[in-house]
Design a protein around this motif. Structure first.
Motif, PDB file in Angstrom:
ATOM      1  N   LYS A  18       0.537   4.231   1.319  1.00 20.97           N
ATOM      2  CA  LYS A  18       0.668   4.930   2.603  1.00 20.97           C
ATOM      3  C   LYS A  18       0.224   3.996   3.718  1.00 20.97           C
ATOM      4  CE  LYS A  18      -1.777   8.700   1.805  1.00 20.97           C
ATOM      5  NZ  LYS A  18      -2.326  10.050   1.874  1.00 20.97           N
TER       6      LYS A  18
ATOM      7  N   ASP B 228      -9.636   1.847   2.058  1.00 26.00           N
ATOM      8  CA  ASP B 228      -9.924   1.876   0.626  1.00 26.00           C
ATOM      9  C   ASP B 228      -9.456   0.597  -0.052  1.00 26.00           C
ATOM     10  OD1 ASP B 228     -11.067   4.363   0.851  1.00 26.00           O
ATOM     11  OD2 ASP B 228      -9.272   5.452   0.183  1.00 26.00           O
TER      12      ASP B 228
ATOM     13  N   THR C  77      -6.148   4.755   3.624  1.00 29.31           N
ATOM     14  CA  THR C  77      -5.589   3.954   2.531  1.00 29.31           C
ATOM     15  C   THR C  77      -5.894   2.480   2.740  1.00 29.31           C
ATOM     16  OG1 THR C  77      -3.799   5.568   2.326  1.00 29.31           O
ATOM     17  CG2 THR C  77      -3.483   3.442   1.244  1.00 29.31           C
TER      18      THR C  77
ATOM     19  N   LEU D 244       0.850  -1.181   0.000  1.00 27.81           N
ATOM     20  CA  LEU D 244       0.000   0.000   0.000  1.00 27.81           C
ATOM     21  C   LEU D 244       0.891   1.239   0.000  1.00 27.81           C
ATOM     22  CD1 LEU D 244      -2.771  -1.034   2.534  1.00 27.81           C
ATOM     23  CD2 LEU D 244      -2.744  -1.266   0.071  1.00 27.81           C
TER      24      LEU D 244
END
Length: 142
Positions: free
Chosen positions: A81, A89, A86, A79
């Motif tokens: 961040k 999502d 994040t 990922l």
């Protein structure tokens, strides 16, 4: 008495050969450099004496992996961040809204506690109910 001055010659530096050398060096460094891109996190799981292994019959699962530095990976995809938004999502996108999928969290033994709590918080906010924490079996010394 007047002395005649010699007219100064303009000094020009020929940069063509210098540019050629720089481009050859650049080409050499580009060709000899190896570019590696690691896509998986190295995680040393904590040990536990008790527990039950997960059944292998599950077709689709969500695996959150957290490195010792607190970097998140969802199903072996890093990922960008390491924050709650994040992670939420990515979980929403990967699960396609199905909160009945089993979700396992694999955190390194040296991971900060806040990173694990953030992963659990993201799962809880999205409504995941089947949550597992993965460990390795401890070696029992006689």
């Amino acid at each position: 008495m007047k002395f005649r001055r010699k007219p100064r010659e303009t000094v020009d530096i020929n940069l063509a050969s210098l540019i050629d050398v720089v481009f050859i060096l650049l080409l050499f460094f580009v060709v000899t450099t190896t570019f590696t891109r690691e896509t998986q996190l190295r995680v040393e799981l904590p040990e536990a004496v008790t527990g039950t292994p997960a059944p292998d019959s599950e077709l689709k699962r969500l695996d959150i992996t957290i490195s010792a530095d607190g970097v998140y990976s969802l199903n072996n995809h890093l990922l960008p961040k390491a924050d709650l938004v994040t992670l939420m999502d990515a979980l929403q996108k990967e699960s396609a809204g199905d909160t009945q999928l089993p979700l396992s969290i694999s955190a390194d033994g040296k991971t900060p506690h806040q990173s694990v709590v953030t992963a659990m918080d993201a799962a809880g906010k999205l409504g995941f109910s089947q949550l597992r924490m993965t460990t390795v079996e401890a070696q029992v010394s006689p």
